[in-house]
Write a protein that holds these residues in place. Structure first.
Motif, PDB file in Angstrom:
ATOM      1  N   SER A  10       0.827  -1.121  -0.013  1.00  0.00           N
ATOM      2  CA  SER A  10      -0.051   0.087   0.152  1.00  0.00           C
ATOM      3  C   SER A  10       0.722   1.351  -0.037  1.00  0.00           C
ATOM      4  CB  SER A  10      -1.140  -0.183   1.309  1.00  0.00           C
ATOM      5  OG  SER A  10      -1.786   0.922   1.115  1.00  0.00           O
ATOM      6  N   THR A  15      -5.149   0.204   0.440  1.00  0.00           N
ATOM      7  CA  THR A  15      -5.284  -1.091   0.392  1.00  0.00           C
ATOM      8  C   THR A  15      -4.560  -1.742   1.900  1.00  0.00           C
ATOM      9  OG1 THR A  15      -4.429  -0.928  -1.960  1.00  0.00           O
ATOM     10  CG2 THR A  15      -3.782  -2.990  -0.729  1.00  0.00           C
ATOM     11  N   ARG A  16      -3.823  -0.968   2.481  1.00  0.00           N
ATOM     12  CA  ARG A  16      -3.560  -1.624   3.555  1.00  0.00           C
ATOM     13  C   ARG A  16      -4.754  -1.644   4.708  1.00  0.00           C
ATOM     14  NH1 ARG A  16      -0.267   2.246   5.394  1.00  0.00           N
ATOM     15  NH2 ARG A  16       1.566   1.072   5.136  1.00  0.00           N
TER      16      ARG A  16
END
Length: 154
Positions: A10, A15-16
């Motif tokens: 990320s 995305t994390r």
């Protein structure tokens, strides 16, 4: 130890956050792909997009979890310039032969995910399950429902 591993890369955190939520739902292990190469700020954004378009392979740091130890690896990746980031490409190439099974979760600023998904599948082989989120979906929180449904199908 769980039988599933969530692996993610990320740049800005979307995305994390998705990977962390998925690992929480699955009650499984999680590990982050990192690299000495940083893509922060506007110049990093441009360099990352160029690296994705050129399908660059880069140095990545060792992760704290090996895919060998899991029945399934779920790879969470952003979409950069309608491609996969160099760090994800490198991870897939390095570990593809060590996945017993795998699935992909993609996050993107728009709806484009077919091309990066095709590239990921070309490198690692056909996944068991695929999920994609656009930033719009993440802002409406539909993504939590989609992620839970996806997790229940794994």
């Amino acid at each position: 130890m769980s039988d599933k591993l969530v692996v993610y890369y990320s740049r800005k955190g979307a995305t994390r956050e998705t990977a962390e939520k998925l690992a929480e739902i699955l009650k499984c292990d999680i590990t982050e792909i990192t690299s000495p190469k940083k893509y922060g700020g506007p110049f990093g954004f441009l360099a990352g997009g160029k690296g994705a378009i050129n399908e660059n392979i880069i140095k990545i740091n060792e992760t704290d979890k090996s895919p060998d130890n899991y029945e399934m690896v779920i790879i969470c990746s952003p979409v950069w310039a309608s491609n996969i980031p160099p760090a994800i490409r490198t991870y897939l190439i390095k570990f593809k032969d060590r996945f017993k099974s795998h699935s992909f979760v993609l996050t993107s600023g728009g709806s484009e995910h077919a091309k990066p998904l095709a590239k990921m599948t070309e490198i690692a082989g056909g996944p068991a399950k695929i999920l994609h989120f656009s930033n719009f979906e993440r802002k409406t929180k539909v993504w939590v429902e989609k992620l839970t449904s996806f997790a229940n199908e794994l």
